[in-house]
Design an enzyme around this catalytic site. Structure first.
Site, PDB file in Angstrom:
ATOM      1  N   GLU A   1      -0.343  -4.066  -5.378  1.00 60.09           N
ATOM      2  CA  GLU A   1      -0.925  -3.160  -6.373  1.00 60.09           C
ATOM      3  C   GLU A   1      -2.252  -3.662  -6.944  1.00 60.09           C
ATOM      4  O   GLU A   1      -3.106  -2.858  -7.323  1.00 60.09           O
ATOM      5  CB  GLU A   1       0.077  -2.935  -7.518  1.00 60.09           C
TER       6      GLU A   1
ATOM      7  N   GLU B   1       9.021  -2.423  -3.265  1.00 61.29           N
ATOM      8  CA  GLU B   1       9.969  -2.363  -4.391  1.00 61.29           C
ATOM      9  C   GLU B   1      11.229  -1.593  -4.002  1.00 61.29           C
ATOM     10  O   GLU B   1      12.348  -1.997  -4.326  1.00 61.29           O
ATOM     11  CB  GLU B   1       9.279  -1.729  -5.609  1.00 61.29           C
TER      12      GLU B   1
END
Ligand code: NAD
Length: 798
Positions: free
Chosen positions: A612, A592
């Site tokens: 994740e 990210e």
């Protein structure tokens, strides 16, 4: 400016090496034609076609993107010889036979372009002898170019000249191989097997012999001579199995055929166990058996006394393992003085390696640095023999080696050269000094090559003792906290280096980066996020958030997540360009962070993904928002009425399945790099390229992207995805918890319970991310995944 262009390369020979070299050229966007003999039956390019097909299945993958195999043009010598004229560089990689190579050179010579460079990938045949059949006009453009297997992953390329090779040919090739292919070059003398294989194979032969002397089994030797000794994890015998025992025998034969006067000649005899295995057709990994054999899930090792395979798994003794953890001087002393056979064995092979390297330095290499680099880049050792020797105390170790030679314990009676004990080396306490590394042939310390290509490497790899600049202590430091150092090399581009373990992103890291950004906006052209080591970032530091979670539960985490998200927005809309320089893993929060920069430059070996789900969470720092926005942008670019869902599906799938790109090229295919991002073949050029990007963007009048609303796919798309997920769950392909997390991901990527085409902003989607992230933190199944990962480092499937 006189440009040296390599517009196209021909690779001759589609075997193990040729096909993989062609693949790596494709990785680096170099057009390539792969040649082999015409097939006797079927289509005439049959041999090449089969090799190209094989590339897609080979492990470790030679191609960054398997489907790029089609980019390799296929050819055979009978039909396509004239196509050689299109090529600026021809790399010959056919079987290791002097007569075959010579015959091929005679055949291709008339078809070559008048300026083309011609280079052989021979493992150890004489380059000068190979050049002799070439017409006079080609000789100045001929040299050796020795890649290591597997060529995509092994850094080393040895370049070897003949007396007739024009110096600028090698200089040009060195620049191309470095910047263009990302390899690390060592210039080697034209002696049998050049540097790395000469020293490396002599070392393997010595290891086989000493193992026998000390009665150690192959698995124990591999455990002792692998990671614990600072060498490649496959140790000695498993490395031989991977290389191929026939290939190893070829290299040994080159030693036997050409080095009758070598004082170590007796130690070049082919070990009987090796001949016996080859006679049986047990050539190592490629034939399923060698020193080891895999039966089902079990690994067996050869027991040469029984002549059969027995269960493997023998390990180093704990006491020896402890010795290996000590600093070099103490380590060598302990090994040498110990009566433990494993310790004595290790001292013996280290002594043999120092002895061999010192005696041969003058003939095989320009300097001790080249030997150490060759072993580091070609055999994966942490230090080369000279570095380790110097690290442990030069004169002390020299005396120990001498004592063993005098006592008849060494592999050869040859004394250590005089320069070991007297003159500049003895005075400096070793072969590597800030002035340069020792050249036994020139009797002087020689500096590292100053070719212009190395100006692109701000922090070149260096050897111990060279006093080379250490990145994290260089430049002007602007500030630092416990996990980030912010500094500049030139006063124009600010650099932020994450120093935390695995570069995990904690609140401290985010704070440091935020401050860096503020400094950059105030006083610099832009910011580069770069660190000198091998990871970009393994993700968010969940452990750092644990105390907050323990105290206030998910409620306490929400404001922390908001801070991360605000930082991402801040990055994206910064007033200066921010370029992330990626290498190794960029996972979860690390991915990210890269996505929210204005541009990315990524080393070829970059592995990016939103993973994740593996810890039972959804990307929570803008990853899903990014996917949604990109889908809208791509749909818009495709045509005004395009269906956003189509563009969001891939992004959704990649996040829901925690896919990680296995190269920068695949990371781009997954959507984590853009076409405007830059893939850099050489890891040590990353900082240079990233800084150049900042400057170019600044000079071009950089403005942050306009903040705009964008459309999302909405509730109908969520329903469609959910239908598919339900099928997968009911079919037993995903668990109920996977279904739950995937649904949450779909909700964010599609913008939630709204009509298709509804306009949203990033803050709206980030809030959705945050809510789902925090809700999952409270979910027992997600907690199980997180604890499992923190405790074992492995994902829990539940
Ligand atoms: P290989 O046996 O896998 O392939 C050799 C190729 O040469 C085959 O495709 C074959 O069709 C072709 N060939 C055979 N005879 C020929 C002839 N007379 N004329 C034209 N082509 C012919 O071999 P490899 O392992 O790829 O090795 C190729 C070269 O690379 C050798 O010089 C080897 O020493 C060197 N090398 C090998 C390795 C390694 O680990 N295998 C590493 C570095 C360098």
């Amino acid at each position: 400016m006189n440009r040296f262009l390599i517009r196209k390369v021909a690779v001759l020979g589609a075997g193990v090496m040729g096909a993989q070299i062609a693949a790596h050229l494709v990785n680096c966007k170099v057009p390539v034609i792969l040649f082999d003999l015409p097939a006797k039956e079927g289509p005439r390019n049959g041999i090449v076609s089969k090799a190209v097909d094989g590339l897609k299945k080979l492990k470790p993958a030679p191609l960054g993107l398997a489907e790029d195999a089609v980019m390799i043009e296929q050819a055979n010598y009978d039909e396509h010889l004239d196509r050689l004229g299109e090529c600026d560089l021809v790399i010959e990689a056919i079987a290791e036979r002097m007569d075959w190579k010579l015959a091929l050179y005679q055949r291709i010579a008339p078809a070559l372009a008048p300026h083309a460079l011609v280079a052989s990938n021979t493992s150890g045949l004489s380059i000068t002898q190979l050049s002799e059949v070439l017409p006079e006009s080609i000789k100045p453009r001929f040299c050796g170019i020795h890649f290591f297997n597997p060529p995509r992953y092994m850094a080393l390329v040895e370049l070897i000249n003949t007396p007739a090779t024009k110096p600028e040919v090698l200089d040009q090739l060195e620049a191309f191989v470095t910047t263009g292919l990302g390899k690390s070059v060592v210039r080697a003398n034209d002696t049998p097997n050049f540097i790395a294989n000469r020293v490396g194979i002599a070392g393997m032969l010595a290891t086989i012999k000493e193992a026998q002397t000390y009665g150690l089994s192959y698995d124990v030797v591999d455990d002792l001579t692998g990671k614990k000794l600072g060498r490649a994890s496959s140790g000695t015998f498993r490395t031989a199995d991977v290389v191929g025992l026939d290939t190893m025998a070829h290299v040994i034969k080159t030693l036997q055929d050409n080095l009758a006067d070598d004082p170590f000649f007796a130690s070049y005899a082919t070990p009987p166990v090796l001949s016996a295995l080859i006679d049986k057709g047990a050539l190592g990994q490629k034939t399923g058996a060698g020193f080891y054999k895999k039966v089902g899930k079990d690994i067996l090792r050869l027991d040469p006394e029984k002549g059969d395979y027995v269960p493997a798994g023998g390990k180093a003794e704990a006491i020896v393992e402890r010795m290996l953890k000590k600093p070099a001087a103490e380590r060598l002393k302990l090994l040498r003085e110990s009566s433990n056979p494993q310790a004595q064995f290790l001292w013996a092979i280290l002594r043999d390696s120092f002895h061999y390297a010192a005696v041969h330095l003058e003939a095989i290499a320009d300097s001790a640095r080249d030997v150490d680099f060759a072993m580091r880049w070609g055999f994966g050792t942490r230090q080369g023999p000279f570095e380790l020797w110097q690290d442990a105390g030069w004169l002390q170790v020299a005396q120990w080696v001498k004592a063993d030679i005098d006592a008849g314990k060494a592999l050869s009676q040859a004394p250590l050269p005089a320069w070991v004990f007297e003159g500049p080396v003895a005075k400096a306490g070793g072969v590597h000094t800030p002035e340069g590394s020792w050249s036994a042939s020139r009797q002087a310390f020689v500096a590292q090559s100053q070719l212009p290509v190395y100006q692109r490497q701000h922090f070149r790899e260096s050897v111990l003792g060279s006093g080379a600049a250490v990145a994290l202590q260089s430049g002007q430091e602007i500030f630092k906290n416990e996990e980030v150092r912010v500094w500049t090399l030139d006063g124009e581009v600010l650099i932020a280096s994450i120093t935390a373990k695995l570069h995990l992103i904690s609140p401290t890291v985010a704070e440091g980066l935020m401050q860096a950004l503020e400094h950059a906006e105030a006083s610099y052209q832009g910011l580069v996020i770069w660190s000198p080591d091998e990871v970009f970032s393994a993700g968010a530091n969940l452990e750092a958030l644990m105390p907050i979670f323990m105290k206030s539960g998910a409620k306490g985490i929400a404001p922390e997540m908001k801070k991360f998200q605000d930082f991402m927005i801040r990055l994206r809309y910064a007033q200066v360009p921010v370029v992330s320089a990626i290498r190794g893993i960029a996972l979860g929060g690390g991915c990210e962070l890269a996505l929210y920069c204005s541009r990315r430059v990524a080393a070829m070996e970059s592995y990016m993904g939103l993973v994740e789900v593996g810890v039972g969470l959804v990307p929570g720092a803008g990853g899903l928002t990014y996917i949604a926005r990109r889908a809208a942008e791509m749909a818009n670019a495709a045509n005004a009425g395009a269906d956003i869902m189509k563009f969001a599906t891939d992004g959704f799938t990649n996040a829901a399945m925690a896919k990680v790109g296995t190269s920068a090229l695949e990371s781009r295919k997954l959507g984590y790099l853009l076409w405007s991002d830059i893939v850099v073949p050489h890891k040590d050029e990353l900082l240079f390229v990233a800084s150049a990007q900042v400057k170019a963007m600044f000079d071009s009048g950089y403005r942050a992207p306009a903040k705009a609303l964008f459309p999302v796919a909405g509730r109908s798309a969520i329903a469609t995805i959910q239908g598919q997920l339900a099928n997968m769950r009911d079919g037993g392909f995903i668990s109920a918890h996977d279904f739950h997390i995937s649904t949450l991901i779909a909700e964010v990527v599609c913008g939630g319970d709204v009509d298709a085409g509804s306009l949203v902003n990033e803050e709206y989607l980030m809030r959705m991310e945050r809510e789902r992230f925090c809700a999952l933190l409270e979910h027992p199944k997600s907690q199980e995944r997180i604890m499992g990962m923190l405790q074992t480092g492995k994902p829990v499937r539940n």
